[in-house]
Design a protein around this motif. Structure first.
Motif, PDB file in Angstrom:
ATOM      1  N   ASP A  75       0.867  -1.183   0.000  1.00  0.00           N
ATOM      2  CA  ASP A  75       0.000   0.000   0.000  1.00  0.00           C
ATOM      3  C   ASP A  75       0.901   1.228   0.000  1.00  0.00           C
ATOM      4  N   VAL A  76       0.726   2.074  -0.996  1.00  0.00           N
ATOM      5  CA  VAL A  76       1.674   3.160  -1.221  1.00  0.00           C
ATOM      6  C   VAL A  76       1.064   4.523  -0.937  1.00  0.00           C
ATOM      7  N   ASN A  77       1.760   5.299  -0.128  1.00  0.00           N
ATOM      8  CA  ASN A  77       1.521   6.733   0.035  1.00  0.00           C
ATOM      9  C   ASN A  77       2.785   7.317   0.640  1.00  0.00           C
ATOM     10  N   GLU A  78       2.872   8.637   0.691  1.00  0.00           N
ATOM     11  CA  GLU A  78       4.109   9.270   1.160  1.00  0.00           C
ATOM     12  C   GLU A  78       4.450   8.867   2.587  1.00  0.00           C
ATOM     13  N   LYS A  79       3.433   8.625   3.422  1.00  0.00           N
ATOM     14  CA  LYS A  79       3.681   8.251   4.809  1.00  0.00           C
ATOM     15  C   LYS A  79       4.213   6.824   4.937  1.00  0.00           C
ATOM     16  N   SER A  80       4.017   6.011   3.907  1.00  0.00           N
ATOM     17  CA  SER A  80       4.489   4.628   3.957  1.00  0.00           C
ATOM     18  C   SER A  80       5.908   4.482   3.413  1.00  0.00           C
ATOM     19  N   LYS A  81       6.487   5.573   2.959  1.00  0.00           N
ATOM     20  CA  LYS A  81       7.840   5.534   2.387  1.00  0.00           C
ATOM     21  C   LYS A  81       8.860   5.657   3.513  1.00  0.00           C
ATOM     22  N   THR A  82       8.949   4.585   4.330  1.00  0.00           N
ATOM     23  CA  THR A  82       9.759   4.616   5.534  1.00  0.00           C
ATOM     24  C   THR A  82      10.561   3.333   5.694  1.00  0.00           C
ATOM     25  N   LEU A  83      11.482   3.365   6.646  1.00  0.00           N
ATOM     26  CA  LEU A  83      12.241   2.157   6.963  1.00  0.00           C
ATOM     27  C   LEU A  83      11.336   1.065   7.509  1.00  0.00           C
ATOM     28  N   GLU A  84      10.267   1.470   8.214  1.00  0.00           N
ATOM     29  CA  GLU A  84       9.332   0.476   8.754  1.00  0.00           C
ATOM     30  C   GLU A  84       8.678  -0.316   7.624  1.00  0.00           C
ATOM     31  N   THR A  85       8.281   0.377   6.562  1.00  0.00           N
ATOM     32  CA  THR A  85       7.685  -0.311   5.415  1.00  0.00           C
ATOM     33  C   THR A  85       8.703  -1.247   4.771  1.00  0.00           C
ATOM     34  N   CYS A  86       9.931  -0.777   4.621  1.00  0.00           N
ATOM     35  CA  CYS A  86      10.985  -1.626   4.047  1.00  0.00           C
ATOM     36  C   CYS A  86      11.188  -2.871   4.896  1.00  0.00           C
ATOM     37  N   SER A  87      11.148  -2.695   6.209  1.00  0.00           N
ATOM     38  CA  SER A  87      11.324  -3.832   7.118  1.00  0.00           C
ATOM     39  C   SER A  87      10.208  -4.850   6.939  1.00  0.00           C
ATOM     40  N   MET A 276       0.156  17.237  -0.022  1.00  0.00           N
ATOM     41  CA  MET A 276       0.412  17.668  -1.393  1.00  0.00           C
ATOM     42  C   MET A 276       1.370  16.705  -2.076  1.00  0.00           C
ATOM     43  N   SER A 277       1.166  16.509  -3.376  1.00  0.00           N
ATOM     44  CA  SER A 277       2.053  15.639  -4.144  1.00  0.00           C
ATOM     45  C   SER A 277       3.362  16.363  -4.429  1.00  0.00           C
ATOM     46  N   HIS A 278       4.364  15.600  -4.842  1.00  0.00           N
ATOM     47  CA  HIS A 278       5.643  16.209  -5.198  1.00  0.00           C
ATOM     48  C   HIS A 278       5.480  17.177  -6.361  1.00  0.00           C
ATOM     49  N   GLY A 279       4.611  16.827  -7.311  1.00  0.00           N
ATOM     50  CA  GLY A 279       4.386  17.709  -8.454  1.00  0.00           C
ATOM     51  C   GLY A 279       3.814  19.046  -8.037  1.00  0.00           C
ATOM     52  N   GLN A 280       2.905  19.035  -7.065  1.00  0.00           N
ATOM     53  CA  GLN A 280       2.317  20.289  -6.580  1.00  0.00           C
ATOM     54  C   GLN A 280       3.344  21.142  -5.851  1.00  0.00           C
ATOM     55  N   THR A 281       4.151  20.512  -4.983  1.00  0.00           N
ATOM     56  CA  THR A 281       5.157  21.279  -4.246  1.00  0.00           C
ATOM     57  C   THR A 281       6.256  21.777  -5.180  1.00  0.00           C
ATOM     58  N   LEU A 282       6.575  21.000  -6.219  1.00  0.00           N
ATOM     59  CA  LEU A 282       7.569  21.465  -7.189  1.00  0.00           C
ATOM     60  C   LEU A 282       7.031  22.669  -7.963  1.00  0.00           C
ATOM     61  N   TRP A 283       5.729  22.658  -8.247  1.00  0.00           N
ATOM     62  CA  TRP A 283       5.116  23.809  -8.928  1.00  0.00           C
ATOM     63  C   TRP A 283       5.289  25.074  -8.088  1.00  0.00           C
ATOM     64  N   ILE A 284       5.024  24.966  -6.774  1.00  0.00           N
ATOM     65  CA  ILE A 284       5.203  26.114  -5.880  1.00  0.00           C
ATOM     66  C   ILE A 284       6.675  26.532  -5.859  1.00  0.00           C
ATOM     67  N   ALA A 285       7.575  25.537  -5.822  1.00  0.00           N
ATOM     68  CA  ALA A 285       9.004  25.831  -5.788  1.00  0.00           C
ATOM     69  C   ALA A 285       9.448  26.602  -7.034  1.00  0.00           C
ATOM     70  N   LEU A 286       8.966  26.189  -8.203  1.00  0.00           N
ATOM     71  CA  LEU A 286       9.334  26.881  -9.439  1.00  0.00           C
ATOM     72  C   LEU A 286       8.701  28.276  -9.494  1.00  0.00           C
ATOM     73  N   TRP A 287       7.561  28.433  -8.843  1.00  0.00           N
ATOM     74  CA  TRP A 287       6.912  29.743  -8.703  1.00  0.00           C
ATOM     75  C   TRP A 287       7.789  30.661  -7.852  1.00  0.00           C
ATOM     76  N   ILE A 288       8.317  30.105  -6.743  1.00  0.00           N
ATOM     77  CA  ILE A 288       9.208  30.872  -5.877  1.00  0.00           C
ATOM     78  C   ILE A 288      10.489  31.237  -6.628  1.00  0.00           C
ATOM     79  N   LEU A 289      11.069  30.273  -7.337  1.00  0.00           N
ATOM     80  CA  LEU A 289      12.316  30.515  -8.056  1.00  0.00           C
ATOM     81  C   LEU A 289      12.140  31.558  -9.157  1.00  0.00           C
TER      82      LEU A 289
END
Length: 375
Positions: A75-87, A276-289
């Motif tokens: 089961d995939v989501n950003e919160k599951s991208k951890t060492l616990e999930t790998c274990s 927020m997804s990585h794509g959304q945060t990257l959009w904000i980042a490019l807006w800031i840049l």
């Protein structure tokens, strides 16, 4: 170390399934450990490579060597991208008898390919082969290519850092099917266009990538980004990334650092806005840049086009604002970024003529000038 990864393109989902099913023969009768996103499997049942409902398949190769196919659903989501999930995944691998001579295959988006890459590097000190089947735009044009594999980490202080723990390992092969993302949710495709905009900026900054820039520019101005996503665009984006990686796989002393354009900000923002997804945060980042570029230079045809693309990426709200306090928190959180060194932070900026530069700790003072734009 070179950055060569075999690219295999499939026309449809069935072709992917058939290709993976034949991999045991292609890899000289080696057994397969298949890590697959449960959501992908639910949407595309044809990718279920188990036989007659059995969790494992065993067959015999030409030389009479037993071949096993171990399928592990996650089961995939950003919160599951951890060492616990790998274990938890490794626990299943041990229970099912997976050994280091298995071929690790990761099927899913960037989170799945990161986890598969990280486990393949560390399980029994490294599995023999790694094959990734990215199923999102972001994974196909960026996350699965280049050899960076990471999981997130939450410090005891409560600070959250993306990809702080990880490894470098190039996939031996990427199996890519543009159709699999054309049928996915449009919001995922929209988010990924921020990454394509990043490649537009990076290729503009380099005369050696002029052909790639022309192709990406034509795509971003095509009007229908969903229908026009294809193999040629993917190859153009990966060519840009391949050039910047060069021989600097481990991102230590070469031009690969420029691929972090926008990502340092994006990861810091995501630490405070995990929904927020990585794509959304990257959009904000490019807006800031973009605003950084204008404040430290002036408007040009390049910056005008950049702004036009930012504001027309469909599916992302151009009125979205981070908030001043959150912006301060984001700037402070950059000090936790994994790309920093003992000498301090390393941020990538781009000037009004498209020239890239690396800015150190002095960036913090200059970033304060952006406060007038953060609502």
């Amino acid at each position: 170390m070179t950055n060569e990864t075999k690219l295999t393109f499939c026309k449809n989902i069935v072709e992917i399934s058939m290709y993976i099913d034949r991999l045991s023969e292609v890899t000289a009768g080696q057994s397969l450990c298949i890590l697959i996103d449960r959501n992908v499997l639910n949407e595309y049942p044809v990718l279920d490579l188990s036989t007659m409902g059995m969790p494992e398949q065993m067959s015999i190769s030409i030389d009479q060597k037993p071949i096993r196919k171990i399928v592990i659903q996650i089961d995939v989501n950003e919160k599951s991208k951890t060492l616990e999930t790998c274990s938890e995944i490794i626990d299943q691998m041990v229970s099912k008898g997976v050994t280091r001579d298995f071929v690790m295959i990761g099927i899913g988006g960037g989170i799945t390919t990161d986890i598969a890459g990280y486990i393949s590097t560390t399980y029994m000190r490294g599995m023999k082969s790694l094959i990734l089947v990215p199923t999102t735009v972001m994974a196909q044009i960026d996350a699965a290519f280049g050899g960076k594999n990471g999981v997130n980490f939450e410090h005891s202080s409560g600070d959250y850092a993306k990809n702080l723990i990880g490894s470098f390992r190039l996939p031996d092969e990427l199996v890519i099917c543009p159709q699999i993302v054309n049928t996915a949710q449009k919001v995922e495709n929209c988010n990924s266009h921020s990454e394509i905009l990043k490649y537009w900026l990076l290729s503009y900054a380099n005369n050696a990538l002029y052909e790639e820039w022309v192709f990406i520019d034509r795509y971003l101005h095509s009007g229908d980004l969903y229908a026009n996503y294809n193999e040629a665009l993917i190859r153009a984006c990966l060519n840009v990334k391949r050039w910047y990686i060069g021989n600097d796989i481990t991102d230590t002393n070469g031009r690969r650092i420029f691929l972090n354009l926008g990502h340092t900000f994006a990861h810091a923002i995501n630490s405070f806005k995990p929904e927020m997804s990585h794509g959304q945060t990257l959009w904000i980042a490019l807006w800031i840049l973009y605003h950084w570029t204008i404040l430290n230079g002036h408007s040009t045809e390049f910056t005008d086009t950049w702004w036009s693309i930012i504001m027309t990426i469909k599916g992302l709200d151009p009125t979205l604002k981070l908030g001043q306090q959150k912006f301060i928190d984001v700037v402070q959180h950059i000090t936790f970024d994994k790309k920093n060194t003992s000498n301090g932070v390393r941020l990538i900026f781009i000037d009004h003529n498209g020239k890239l530069s690396i800015v150190g700790n002095e960036a913090f003072e200059k970033l304060k000038t952006l406060m007038q734009y953060i609502k």
